[in-house]
Each structure stands twice: as C-alpha cells, then as structure tokens.
Write a protein that holds these residues in place. Structure first.
Motif, mmCIF file in Angstrom:
data_model
loop_
_atom_site.group_PDB
_atom_site.id
_atom_site.type_symbol
_atom_site.label_atom_id
_atom_site.label_comp_id
_atom_site.label_asym_id
_atom_site.label_seq_id
_atom_site.Cartn_x
_atom_site.Cartn_y
_atom_site.Cartn_z
ATOM 1 N N PRO A 123 10.870 -1.165 -5.731
ATOM 2 C CA PRO A 123 10.285 -2.344 -6.388
ATOM 3 C C PRO A 123 8.794 -2.475 -6.111
ATOM 4 O O PRO A 123 8.307 -2.113 -5.045
ATOM 5 C CB PRO A 123 11.059 -3.512 -5.774
ATOM 6 N N ARG A 124 8.091 -2.965 -7.119
ATOM 7 C CA ARG A 124 6.648 -3.174 -7.031
ATOM 8 C C ARG A 124 6.335 -4.641 -7.314
ATOM 9 O O ARG A 124 7.212 -5.396 -7.707
ATOM 10 C CB ARG A 124 5.924 -2.245 -8.006
ATOM 11 N N GLU A 125 5.096 -5.033 -7.131
ATOM 12 C CA GLU A 125 4.699 -6.436 -7.288
ATOM 13 C C GLU A 125 5.081 -7.036 -8.647
ATOM 14 O O GLU A 125 5.603 -8.143 -8.684
ATOM 15 C CB GLU A 125 3.196 -6.597 -7.030
ATOM 16 N N PRO A 126 4.835 -6.351 -9.783
ATOM 17 C CA PRO A 126 5.239 -6.960 -11.063
ATOM 18 C C PRO A 126 6.750 -7.198 -11.156
ATOM 19 O O PRO A 126 7.191 -8.184 -11.751
ATOM 20 C CB PRO A 126 4.783 -5.937 -12.115
ATOM 21 N N HIS A 127 7.540 -6.320 -10.545
ATOM 22 C CA HIS A 127 8.995 -6.495 -10.560
ATOM 23 C C HIS A 127 9.381 -7.731 -9.746
ATOM 24 O O HIS A 127 10.223 -8.521 -10.160
ATOM 25 C CB HIS A 127 9.693 -5.256 -9.990
#
Length: 119
Positions: free
Chosen positions: A79-83
């Motif tokens: 997972p990344r920040e936008p997710h």
C-alpha cells in the motif's frame, strides 16, 4: 428489521484513529485514480491490511460499500499513500452513516426473492 454493525463500524473508526475526522457523504472520491506505483509507501502496511479486512467484513451488512472496498483491496501487498487516503475516505463515509444497514422484510415462508446483477 435492519441488520446493522454500528458498534463494529465505531471500532473500525477508533482503530484507524479517525474519531475526530469529519464524515463525507460519498464512499469514494470520484477524481481519485489508484495505481500500484503512485505515491510513497506507507509506514505501517499492517494497519492498512487490518482496516481493509475489517471493511470487507462490514460489507456483509453494508453492500453499499462493497465496490469501494474492492477498489483498495488489490493494494494490500504494497500500500502507498494514495491507497491509504482512499481507505480513509471510505472510513469517513462510514463515520457519517452508522445507521445504514441491511434491510430485511417480512415475506411469506414459501416465497423466495432473489436479485442478481449481470455485471
């Protein structure tokens, strides 16, 4: 009768530490396009995975969020920040809709009602 998991929804909000966030009226930000490579990786992927799993369980009585929860599910491995921002948006929607649930109606015992979606 309404099947509602309002207490469980409150626990999800508390676990996400979003008790003081303002609710939103839609479960998804329509301008957001999620990609596997956008943004920085998040610091605590286990929190992301835990919250997505909790929201999946909530969809049993909240089918209105099933689609948006499935939009954040594919990014559980990295997972990344936008997710995570999309996930927080869903949780803010849940915060404003505690009273939503699955409506069960009385029907004759010999009558079966079924719905399907060809998509």
């Amino acid at each position: 009768m309404i099947l509602c998991q309002s207490k469980y929804a409150e626990e999800i909000i508390h676990r996400s530490k979003m008790d003081n966030f303002k609710p939103v009226v839609t479960p998804v930000d329509t301008k957001l396009k999620l990609s596997a490579h956008d943004g920085e990786p998040i610091q605590d992927p286990s929190l992301y995975r835990s919250l997505v799993g909790a929201l999946q369980y909530l969809t049993f009585t909240r089918p209105n969020i099933a689609y948006v929860v499935q939009q954040v599910f594919p990014f559980m491995h990295a997972p990344r920040e936008p997710h995570f921002n999309a996930l927080k948006h869903i949780i803010r929607y849940i915060k404003g809709t505690f009273d939503h649930g699955l409506h069960l109606y009385r029907s004759a015992p010999t009558r079966l009602t079924s719905y399907t979606d060809a998509d």
